[in-house]
Design a protein around this motif. Structure first.
Motif, PDB file in Angstrom:
ATOM      1  N   LYS A   1       8.308  -2.486  -6.112  1.00 33.31           N
ATOM      2  CA  LYS A   1       9.573  -1.751  -6.119  1.00 33.31           C
ATOM      3  C   LYS A   1       9.407  -0.385  -6.787  1.00 33.31           C
ATOM      4  CE  LYS A   1      11.177  -4.114  -3.589  1.00 33.31           C
ATOM      5  NZ  LYS A   1      11.566  -3.553  -2.306  1.00 33.31           N
ATOM      6  N   ASN A   2       8.620  -0.314  -7.882  1.00 30.75           N
ATOM      7  CA  ASN A   2       8.374   0.976  -8.543  1.00 30.75           C
ATOM      8  C   ASN A   2       7.648   1.938  -7.607  1.00 30.75           C
ATOM      9  OD1 ASN A   2       9.624   0.411 -10.976  1.00 30.75           O
ATOM     10  ND2 ASN A   2       7.748  -0.342 -11.954  1.00 30.75           N
ATOM     11  N   TYR A   3       6.692   1.412  -6.865  1.00 31.07           N
ATOM     12  CA  TYR A   3       5.957   2.245  -5.903  1.00 31.07           C
ATOM     13  C   TYR A   3       6.903   2.813  -4.860  1.00 31.07           C
ATOM     14  CZ  TYR A   3       2.696   3.479  -2.181  1.00 31.07           C
ATOM     15  OH  TYR A   3       2.020   4.144  -1.195  1.00 31.07           O
ATOM     16  N   GLU A   4       7.798   1.966  -4.344  1.00 27.63           N
ATOM     17  CA  GLU A   4       8.748   2.418  -3.334  1.00 27.63           C
ATOM     18  C   GLU A   4       9.689   3.480  -3.889  1.00 27.63           C
ATOM     19  OE1 GLU A   4      10.604  -1.183  -2.010  1.00 27.63           O
ATOM     20  OE2 GLU A   4       8.818  -1.873  -0.945  1.00 27.63           O
ATOM     21  N   VAL A   5      10.174   3.278  -5.121  1.00 28.21           N
ATOM     22  CA  VAL A   5      11.103   4.232  -5.725  1.00 28.21           C
ATOM     23  C   VAL A   5      10.393   5.563  -5.979  1.00 28.21           C
ATOM     24  CG1 VAL A   5      12.460   4.717  -7.819  1.00 28.21           C
ATOM     25  CG2 VAL A   5      12.633   2.497  -6.708  1.00 28.21           C
TER      26      VAL A   5
ATOM     27  N   ARG B   1       8.104   6.839  -4.285  1.00 30.18           N
ATOM     28  CA  ARG B   1       7.931   7.496  -2.980  1.00 30.18           C
ATOM     29  C   ARG B   1       9.259   7.985  -2.427  1.00 30.18           C
ATOM     30  NH1 ARG B   1       4.990   3.668   0.807  1.00 30.18           N
ATOM     31  NH2 ARG B   1       5.538   5.316   2.279  1.00 30.18           N
ATOM     32  N   GLY B   2      10.332   7.819  -3.209  1.00 25.28           N
ATOM     33  CA  GLY B   2      11.639   8.315  -2.797  1.00 25.28           C
ATOM     34  C   GLY B   2      12.423   7.350  -1.933  1.00 25.28           C
ATOM     35  N   GLN B   3      11.949   6.134  -1.815  1.00 23.47           N
ATOM     36  CA  GLN B   3      12.665   5.161  -1.001  1.00 23.47           C
ATOM     37  C   GLN B   3      13.795   4.541  -1.802  1.00 23.47           C
ATOM     38  OE1 GLN B   3       9.690   2.400   0.291  1.00 23.47           O
ATOM     39  NE2 GLN B   3       8.712   3.855   1.683  1.00 23.47           N
ATOM     40  N   LYS B   4      14.790   4.099  -1.091  1.00 25.17           N
ATOM     41  CA  LYS B   4      15.908   3.421  -1.725  1.00 25.17           C
ATOM     42  C   LYS B   4      15.445   2.027  -2.170  1.00 25.17           C
ATOM     43  CE  LYS B   4      20.677   2.133  -0.876  1.00 25.17           C
ATOM     44  NZ  LYS B   4      21.758   2.049   0.079  1.00 25.17           N
ATOM     45  N   LEU B   5      15.894   1.653  -3.381  1.00 16.43           N
ATOM     46  CA  LEU B   5      15.503   0.349  -3.916  1.00 16.43           C
ATOM     47  C   LEU B   5      16.224  -0.744  -3.145  1.00 16.43           C
ATOM     48  CD1 LEU B   5      13.913  -1.172  -6.077  1.00 16.43           C
ATOM     49  CD2 LEU B   5      15.905  -1.018  -7.548  1.00 16.43           C
ATOM     50  N   LYS B   6      15.439  -1.539  -2.456  1.00 14.48           N
ATOM     51  CA  LYS B   6      16.013  -2.683  -1.741  1.00 14.48           C
ATOM     52  C   LYS B   6      14.978  -3.790  -1.687  1.00 14.48           C
ATOM     53  CE  LYS B   6      14.622  -1.001   2.746  1.00 14.48           C
ATOM     54  NZ  LYS B   6      14.947  -0.743   4.103  1.00 14.48           N
ATOM     55  N   LEU B   7      15.471  -4.978  -1.554  1.00 10.39           N
ATOM     56  CA  LEU B   7      14.596  -6.134  -1.474  1.00 10.39           C
ATOM     57  C   LEU B   7      14.538  -6.614  -0.037  1.00 10.39           C
ATOM     58  CD1 LEU B   7      15.754  -8.184  -4.596  1.00 10.39           C
ATOM     59  CD2 LEU B   7      13.694  -6.817  -4.370  1.00 10.39           C
ATOM     60  N   THR B   8      13.319  -6.942   0.385  1.00  8.62           N
ATOM     61  CA  THR B   8      13.166  -7.523   1.707  1.00  8.62           C
ATOM     62  C   THR B   8      13.522  -9.000   1.616  1.00  8.62           C
ATOM     63  OG1 THR B   8      10.867  -8.113   1.310  1.00  8.62           O
ATOM     64  CG2 THR B   8      11.293  -5.918   2.244  1.00  8.62           C
ATOM     65  N   LYS B   9      13.663  -9.633   2.746  1.00 10.23           N
ATOM     66  CA  LYS B   9      13.971 -11.074   2.746  1.00 10.23           C
ATOM     67  C   LYS B   9      12.894 -11.868   2.009  1.00 10.23           C
ATOM     68  CE  LYS B   9      17.860 -11.454   4.926  1.00 10.23           C
ATOM     69  NZ  LYS B   9      19.029 -11.880   4.201  1.00 10.23           N
ATOM     70  N   PRO B  10      11.598 -11.610   2.244  1.00  9.73           N
ATOM     71  CA  PRO B  10      10.581 -12.356   1.494  1.00  9.73           C
ATOM     72  C   PRO B  10      10.674 -12.100  -0.021  1.00  9.73           C
ATOM     73  CG  PRO B  10       9.567 -11.290   3.394  1.00  9.73           C
ATOM     74  CD  PRO B  10      10.976 -10.797   3.317  1.00  9.73           C
TER      75      PRO B  10
END
Length: 192
Positions: free
Chosen positions: A131-135, A137-146
Motif C-alpha cells: 500500500k505504501n508503494y502504491e501511495v 506512486r500517486g495511486q489512490k489507497l484501495k484494497l483489492t479483493k485478495p
C-alpha cells in the motif's frame, strides 16, 4: 526499658550468657551493661531461642502483608482444613518448586503463539509495504479483493490467537490451583 536492649551488642550477648553460666548474678550483669535485670533475662531468653532454632535446622520467617490478602489467605486455608496460619505458611514454603518453575507445556504453547504472531506481523508488513508503494506512486489507497480477504483472515487469526492465549491462561491457572491445593493438603504440620 525494652529499647535499652539496643545497648547490648551481639558480642556482649555472648559474654552475658557465658557470665550467667559461670554464676555471675543478673544484678551485676545489669549494672555492668547499664540495663535492667528484665532486659538481661530477655537477652538471654532470645539468645537461647535463636540457638534452639539454629540447632533444630529451622529458621523463623516474618513478613508483612495487607489485611485483605491475609483474610483471603485465612479463608482459603480454612477451606482446606488446615489447623493454623503457621501450618499453612510452612506448607507454602515447602511446595513452591513446582510453582516457580516454568511449565513446559505452557512454554511450548507460548512459543506456538509467538510463531503465529510473527506470521501475522509478516503478512501485515507485506500488505502495508504494498500500500505504501502504491501511495508513493500517486495511486489512490484501495484494497483489492485478495488484500481485503487477507486483512479479514489476519483479523480472524488474531482473534483465534487471543482465544488460545485465554484458554492457556485458564488451564494453567486451574492446574496450578489444583496442584497447590494437593500439595498443601499433602504435608503434615510438623516443621522440617
Amino acid at each position: 526499658m525494652a529499647g535499652r536492649t539496643s545497648k547490648i551488642s551481639p558480642n556482649d550477648v555472648k559474654k552475658i550468657v557465658s557470665s550467667m553460666r559461670s554464676g555471675v548474678p543478673v544484678a551485676v550483669l545489669a549494672k555492668t551493661y547499664g540495663v535492667t535485670r528484665p532486659t538481661i533475662y530477655r537477652v538471654v531468653r532470645a539468645f537461647h531461642e535463636k540457638e534452639a532454632v539454629a540447632n533444630a535446622g529451622t529458621a523463623p520467617v516474618s513478613f508483612t502483608v495487607d489485611r485483605d490478602s491475609l483474610r483471603a489467605f485465612d479463608a482459603f486455608t480454612g477451606r482446606l482444613g488446615l489447623a493454623s496460619r503457621a501450618d499453612a505458611l510452612r506448607r507454602v514454603c515447602r511446595v513452591p518448586a513446582g510453582f516457580l518453575e516454568p511449565d513446559p507445556d505452557l512454554a511450548d504453547a507460548l512459543r506456538d503463539v509467538a510463531a503465529q504472531l510473527s506470521a501475522i506481523g509478516r503478512n501485515v508488513n507485506q500488505l502495508v509495504a504494498t500500500k505504501n508503494y502504491e501511495v508513493r506512486r500517486g495511486q489512490k489507497l484501495k484494497l483489492t479483493k485478495p488484500q481485503e480477504q487477507l486483512l479479514t483472515d489476519l483479523l480472524e487469526h488474531i482473534d483465534g490467537v487471543s482465544t488460545v492465549v485465554r484458554e492457556i491462561e485458564g488451564k494453567r491457572a486451574s492446574q496450578t490451583l489444583r496442584r497447590f491445593v494437593a500439595a498443601m493438603k499433602g504435608h503434615d504440620d510438623e516443621p522440617r
